[in-house]
Scaffold this motif. Structure first.
Motif, PDB file in Angstrom:
ATOM      1  N   ALA A   1      -2.365  -1.526   4.497  1.00 25.97           N
ATOM      2  CA  ALA A   1      -1.274  -0.763   5.109  1.00 25.97           C
ATOM      3  C   ALA A   1      -1.513  -0.578   6.601  1.00 25.97           C
ATOM      4  O   ALA A   1      -0.584  -0.688   7.421  1.00 25.97           O
TER       5      ALA A   1
ATOM      6  N   LYS B   1      -3.365  -2.562   8.522  1.00 25.52           N
ATOM      7  CA  LYS B   1      -3.220  -3.879   9.141  1.00 25.52           C
ATOM      8  C   LYS B   1      -1.741  -4.226   9.354  1.00 25.52           C
ATOM      9  O   LYS B   1      -1.352  -4.721  10.427  1.00 25.52           O
ATOM     10  N   LEU B   2      -0.918  -3.995   8.341  1.00 26.53           N
ATOM     11  CA  LEU B   2       0.524  -4.253   8.456  1.00 26.53           C
ATOM     12  C   LEU B   2       1.146  -3.389   9.552  1.00 26.53           C
ATOM     13  O   LEU B   2       2.004  -3.838  10.316  1.00 26.53           O
ATOM     14  N   PHE B   3       0.684  -2.163   9.635  1.00 29.12           N
ATOM     15  CA  PHE B   3       1.204  -1.233  10.650  1.00 29.12           C
ATOM     16  C   PHE B   3       0.832  -1.704  12.050  1.00 29.12           C
ATOM     17  O   PHE B   3       1.661  -1.699  12.965  1.00 29.12           O
TER      18      PHE B   3
ATOM     19  N   LYS C   1       6.840  -3.065   5.269  1.00 30.66           N
ATOM     20  CA  LYS C   1       5.856  -3.301   4.203  1.00 30.66           C
ATOM     21  C   LYS C   1       4.739  -2.261   4.256  1.00 30.66           C
ATOM     22  O   LYS C   1       4.253  -1.795   3.215  1.00 30.66           O
ATOM     23  N   SER C   2       4.345  -1.893   5.488  1.00 37.16           N
ATOM     24  CA  SER C   2       3.285  -0.898   5.630  1.00 37.16           C
ATOM     25  C   SER C   2       3.729   0.450   5.072  1.00 37.16           C
ATOM     26  O   SER C   2       2.972   1.112   4.345  1.00 37.16           O
TER      27      SER C   2
ATOM     28  N   GLU D   1       3.604   7.418  10.009  1.00 44.89           N
ATOM     29  CA  GLU D   1       4.696   6.475   9.763  1.00 44.89           C
ATOM     30  C   GLU D   1       6.007   7.197   9.449  1.00 44.89           C
ATOM     31  O   GLU D   1       7.089   6.712   9.819  1.00 44.89           O
TER      32      GLU D   1
END
Length: 346
Positions: free
Chosen positions: A25, A27-29, A36-37, A72
């Protein structure tokens, strides 16, 4: 438990799996794959309370999951981010925040607000103040709550916590100025030991924030006045345009009426009037001619002058029955004289 190392062997696999998902999460962010995150961290957030309560994940991992979720959510609700939630999801999150669900869930874990890690308190209040218009319903209630949080901070036990100063800075330079509490912010700077070595510098910082806010308010005021001025001028132009159109229409109408009036005034008089005026003129001319002839003949007709005069009077009296266009003056006069002689003879 402060880390996965202190967990029992039976829980290591669960902790490892959740930590792996958390790392993904993050890494995606960081790669700006926010959708996706967020989907992943939301699942971890819902899972983390029960898993930590069961002792299946470490406290450190639990705090990381909560903080990433708060960050987020703050971005997702902000208007200047590429992370967009569905209307249903946004409504669910906002309702949850307004109902203090996050705080209530944290209190089940920590029992008291003073026990909640400063990192979570910081990110939670940053989320609220960043989305103030959406999440803060009552300014006074929110401000009083954050004052209690500030008063409950244990400076001595948290002096090594890197989030201690971040939280106090958020309170002093962001939250209090947002509600125009500049004097209270100055008091915090002058009284809190975290600013002991930089009081004047931070007082100047507050002054700068206040000036900047006043400048922004003045700019907004001028923009509002300018907008009102432009709207007023446009309204005046619309009114003048309407007046000009009405005046043009009235001028056109008046011009038509004036032409009609002028035409009527210059039109020939009715035929009856013309005929009447013509008859009067011809009658006057006839009278003059008859009296002229009478004066010429009276020397020759002395004996019958009175009779002729009577005949003329009769003719004049009946002149309205004369058709002057068909009248032969000479023949008529001869006939009149003849009749006079006959009357005289009789």
């Amino acid at each position: 438990m402060d880390s996965s190392l202190s967990l029992s062997s039976s829980t290591l696999s669960v902790n490892k799996q959740i930590e792996s998902n958390y790392s993904l999460a993050v890494k995606l962010f960081m790669n700006k794959n926010f959708e996706k995150s967020f989907k992943l961290i939301k699942e971890l957030y819902d899972q983390s309370f029960s898993e930590y309560g069961k002792g299946l994940i470490s406290h450190k991992l639990f705090v990381k999951i909560i903080n990433l979720y708060l960050i987020e959510v703050g971005l997702a609700l902000s208007s200047d981010t590429t992370l967009r939630l569905t209307q249903i999801e946004t409504h669910r999150i906002v309702t949850s925040l307004l109902n203090n669900d996050i705080t209530n869930n944290l209190l089940k874990i920590y029992n008291s607000e003073s026990n909640i890690p400063l990192e979570i308190i910081f990110n939670y209040n940053l989320l609220l103040i960043t989305n103030r218009e959406l999440l803060v319903v009552d300014d006074s209630a929110f401000l009083n709550k954050i004052r209690r949080v500030y008063a409950s901070i244990d400076l001595k036990n948290n002096e090594d916590d890197k989030y201690l100063k971040k939280l106090i800075d958020l309170y002093t330079f962001e939250i209090l100025p947002t509600f125009d509490e500049f004097d209270e912010a100055r008091h915090v700077v002058q009284s809190n030991q975290v600013y002991a070595d930089s009081i004047q510098e931070n007082l100047k910082r507050i002054d700068a924030i206040e000036k900047q806010k006043l400048d922004i308010l003045e700019t907004e005021k001028q923009k509002k006045l300018e907008k009102q001025r432009l709207e007023y001028e446009q309204k005046q132009r619309d009114i003048q345009k309407k007046k000009d159109l009405e005046a043009s229409q009235n001028l056109s109408y008046k011009s038509i009426k004036e032409i009609q009036r002028q035409y009527n005034s210059e039109s020939p008089a009715p035929q009856a009037t013309i005929t009447s005026n013509s008859q009067a003129t011809q009658l006057e001319q006839l009278k003059s001619k008859l009296f002229y002839m009478y004066r010429i003949l009276k020397n020759y007709l002395k004996d019958n002058s009175s009779v002729i005069l009577v005949a003329l009077v009769v003719i004049l009296a009946s002149s309205k029955f004369i058709n002057f266009k068909k009248l032969n003056l000479k023949d008529r006069f001869v006939e009149t004289v003849r009749m006079a002689f006959k009357v005289s003879y009789l």
